[in-house]
Design an enzyme around this catalytic site. Structure first.
Site, PDB file in Angstrom:
ATOM      1  N   HIS A   5       0.819  -1.207   0.000  1.00 36.40           N
ATOM      2  CA  HIS A   5       0.000   0.000   0.000  1.00 36.40           C
ATOM      3  C   HIS A   5       0.856   1.262   0.000  1.00 36.40           C
ATOM      4  O   HIS A   5       2.003   1.264   0.458  1.00 36.40           O
ATOM      5  CB  HIS A   5      -0.928   0.021   1.213  1.00 36.40           C
ATOM      6  CG  HIS A   5      -0.189   0.071   2.532  1.00 36.40           C
ATOM      7  ND1 HIS A   5       0.369   1.226   3.043  1.00 36.40           N
ATOM      8  CD2 HIS A   5       0.089  -0.900   3.428  1.00 36.40           C
ATOM      9  CE1 HIS A   5       0.951   0.981   4.191  1.00 36.40           C
ATOM     10  NE2 HIS A   5       0.811  -0.304   4.459  1.00 36.40           N
ATOM     11  N   GLU A 110      -2.956  -7.315   6.695  1.00 36.18           N
ATOM     12  CA  GLU A 110      -1.735  -7.133   7.464  1.00 36.18           C
ATOM     13  C   GLU A 110      -1.673  -8.052   8.677  1.00 36.18           C
ATOM     14  O   GLU A 110      -2.663  -8.686   9.044  1.00 36.18           O
ATOM     15  CB  GLU A 110      -1.600  -5.680   7.914  1.00 36.18           C
ATOM     16  CG  GLU A 110      -2.495  -5.298   9.071  1.00 36.18           C
ATOM     17  CD  GLU A 110      -2.125  -3.966   9.694  1.00 36.18           C
ATOM     18  OE1 GLU A 110      -0.992  -3.505   9.496  1.00 36.18           O
ATOM     19  OE2 GLU A 110      -2.978  -3.390  10.384  1.00 36.18           O
TER      20      GLU A 110
END
Length: 235
Positions: A5, A110
């Site tokens: 990201h 994550e």
């Protein structure tokens, strides 16, 4: 293709304050202004290289910063360019071009840790209408544990499971938008198993660190990953 990201507000806080107690804590941080700049630059570069048109599928973590990165890079260009830049906060505009399907998966999110959780799926659907959330069955985040931090081994096992899932799909050119630790631990697991010829000092976590919005191209072979997955099935 694997992508971390773009720069997020939590990254900005880490850069501002070394002391964690002085940082603003974000449960599901958004992209920073620098992150949006990175997204625009990557979209421009991928479009100029022709890679953007080759992607058949985008798989993204369901956290806000990865959703913003996915839609910003791979989503349909909108009539109001600013709408892409702020994650649809100013309202949804009508897409004027087709884009590859974008689907969200919990498998590539994550590391699970204290204070970090995703938003509800109904909120995500409203904010990111170009993303398919049908693979996520639970409305709220049931994976998040307030007092537990997911181990590297657990992240690696999740990564192998995710790769096997990708290989079972029909698409060949897939972009994965995820997080630094997930991408790092998945690559380490693959390299440690199959690249014994690589010098030991190369097999260090530092080598596999992804920068914000960094893109890397990888090729996977079905037979090898299926065999590797057997070693992680107990997890």
């Amino acid at each position: 293709m694997e992508i971390r990201h773009a720069h997020g507000l939590h990254n900005l806080e880490s850069e501002r304050h070394r002391d964690p107690l002085k940082r603003i804590q974000y449960a599901d941080p958004e992209l920073s202004p620098l992150g949006w700049q990175q997204v625009r630059e990557q979209r421009k570069d991928l479009s100029a290289s022709g890679l953007l048109e080759r992607i058949e599928l985008v798989v993204t973590s369901p956290l806000t910063r990865t959703l913003q990165t996915s839609v910003g890079i791979f989503g349909s260009p909108l009539k109001d360019e600013n709408t892409v830049g702020n994650g649809y906060q100013n309202g949804i505009k009508t897409p004027i071009f087709n884009h590859p399907p974008i689907i969200a998966s919990e498998l590539c999110r994550e590391r699970l840790s204290k204070g970090r959780s995703r938003g509800s799926i109904s909120q995500c659907r409203s904010r990111f209408p170009q993303v398919d959330f049908s693979l996520i069955e639970r409305e709220d985040d049931i994976l998040w544990e307030a007092d537990e931090r997911e181990s590297d081994e657990s992240v690696a096992a999740k990564g192998i499971k995710f790769i096997k899932w990708l290989l079972a799909r029909k698409e060949k050119e897939i972009a994965v938008v995820s997080h630094g630790v997930f991408l790092q631990q998945t690559l380490i697991a693959l390299k440690n198993e199959f690249d014994s010829s690589i010098e030991k000092e190369f097999l260090t976590p530092l080598v596999y660190l992804f920068g914000n919005c960094e893109i890397r191209s990888l090729k996977f072979f079905r037979e090898s990953v299926v065999r590797l997955g057997q070693d992680y099935k107990k997890n």
